[in-house]
Write a protein that holds these residues in place. Structure first.
Motif, PDB file in Angstrom:
ATOM      1  N   THR A 161      -7.477   3.114  -2.567  1.00 53.46           N
ATOM      2  CA  THR A 161      -6.136   3.348  -3.113  1.00 53.46           C
ATOM      3  C   THR A 161      -6.177   3.495  -4.630  1.00 53.46           C
ATOM      4  OG1 THR A 161      -5.055   2.143  -1.311  1.00 53.46           O
ATOM      5  CG2 THR A 161      -3.827   2.354  -3.361  1.00 53.46           C
ATOM      6  N   GLN A 201      -7.220   5.772   4.949  1.00 57.09           N
ATOM      7  CA  GLN A 201      -5.873   6.283   5.181  1.00 57.09           C
ATOM      8  C   GLN A 201      -5.534   6.237   6.663  1.00 57.09           C
ATOM      9  OE1 GLN A 201      -4.810   9.863   3.128  1.00 57.09           O
ATOM     10  NE2 GLN A 201      -3.138  10.339   4.522  1.00 57.09           N
ATOM     11  N   PHE A 233       0.826  -1.210   0.000  1.00 56.74           N
ATOM     12  CA  PHE A 233       0.000   0.000   0.000  1.00 56.74           C
ATOM     13  C   PHE A 233       0.857   1.257   0.000  1.00 56.74           C
ATOM     14  CE2 PHE A 233      -3.282  -2.953   1.534  1.00 56.74           C
ATOM     15  CZ  PHE A 233      -4.325  -2.582   0.704  1.00 56.74           C
ATOM     16  N   TRP A 282       1.917   1.535  -3.647  1.00 56.85           N
ATOM     17  CA  TRP A 282       0.797   1.913  -4.506  1.00 56.85           C
ATOM     18  C   TRP A 282       0.400   3.373  -4.303  1.00 56.85           C
ATOM     19  CZ3 TRP A 282      -2.005  -3.054  -2.581  1.00 56.85           C
ATOM     20  CH2 TRP A 282      -1.531  -4.156  -3.302  1.00 56.85           C
ATOM     21  N   ARG A 283       0.428   3.821  -3.055  1.00 61.55           N
ATOM     22  CA  ARG A 283       0.015   5.194  -2.749  1.00 61.55           C
ATOM     23  C   ARG A 283       1.179   6.189  -2.859  1.00 61.55           C
ATOM     24  NH1 ARG A 283      -4.482   6.331   0.959  1.00 61.55           N
ATOM     25  NH2 ARG A 283      -6.023   4.667   0.771  1.00 61.55           N
TER      26      ARG A 283
END
Length: 268
Positions: free
Chosen positions: A154, A171, A28, A31-32
């Motif tokens: 996401t 988040q 994550f 990806w973010r």
């Protein structure tokens, strides 16, 4: 004498427990594009160590609280129009500097800064193992519970809103998980290397996976190989264990990137 009496077995178990939690969370982060976010949270860990020692409380608790405050601060300020890269740069280095200065004011307390900066996985105790695996279990349960919502928020925040998912809430879930991983990892790889163990295995796994779930599993496997390889290299070459683990992870990333580049050239 039991199996856990061997310090190498305890070190391997601690490292594997950490990467099991760090792998899906690291995906994550990749990806973010939150790499610097992890850095800022990790650097705040030293300030948490200093405060915990000053008030004679649990180092794990101190690191967890300060890391969580840092992560929440970054998350809040980023939603108010601050430039993310500048904000993270300021907070990351400021937190580390204040932590190191705070440690210098501790009189009558022996502090091994190198252990907190780069980890001391070979000194992991049974109690540390319980903390690492307990924290890893909490992170995995949290991510399993929110996996679908986290992925949607996401990949497409607009779709998340349409599905009744609040991206800010997701988040916050990542923020909680990240703070917990940082608190667990401080003894294993240290504040300066936590972000590397989050990001490098996930970035390596990206080349082998075509689904998010496969990427998370591949990252966990790569992280475990890095731990075992780093321990072996440290034992054989007498090098610092935490950095050796990250070096092995970096070499796996290099090999993965090279293989991917060669494959693209052949197809081209």
């Amino acid at each position: 004498m039991t199996l856990l009496d061997d310090f190498l077995i305890r070190a391997a178990l601690a490292g594997i427990g950490l990467v099991l939690a760090a792998a899906p969370l690291g995906c994550f982060v990749v990806w973010r594009r939150m790499a610097y976010f992890g850095d800022a949270t990790a650097h705040a860990a030293i300030l948490g160590v200093a405060l915990a020692l000053a008030f004679q409380t649990s180092v794990f608790g101190g690191v967890l609280v300060v890391s969580l405050v840092m992560a929440l601060t970054v998350s809040t300020l980023s939603n108010r129009g601050f430039a993310m890269d500048t904000l993270l740069g300021v907070l990351a280095h400021s937190a580390l500097a204040f932590g190191l200065v705070a440690v210098s004011f501790l009189h009558g307390v022996r502090v091994d800064l190198m252990a907190y900066l780069f980890g001391d996985i070979l000194a992991v105790t049974r109690a540390d193992l319980a903390v690492v695996w307990g924290g890893a279990a909490l992170v995995l349960v949290l991510l399993w519970w929110r996996w679908s919502a986290l992925l949607t928020a996401t990949l497409n925040p607009d779709l998340a809103h349409a599905a009744g998912i609040d991206p800010r809430r997701e988040q916050l879930v990542l923020t909680l998980a990240l703070a917990l991983v940082v608190a667990v990892a401080i003894k294993v790889v240290g504040a300066l290397l936590i972000a590397a163990l989050l990001i490098v295995p996930a970035a390596t796994a990206r080349a082998f996976a075509n689904t998010p779930e496969r990427m998370a599993l591949a990252a966990a496997l790569i992280g475990a190989l890095s731990v075992i390889g780093g321990l072996q290299a440290s034992l054989h070459y007498d090098t610092p264990t935490g950095p050796s683990i990250v070096c092995v992870a970096a070499l796996l990333f290099l090999a993965s990137s090279t293989a991917q580049l060669l494959l693209h050239r052949r197809r081209g």
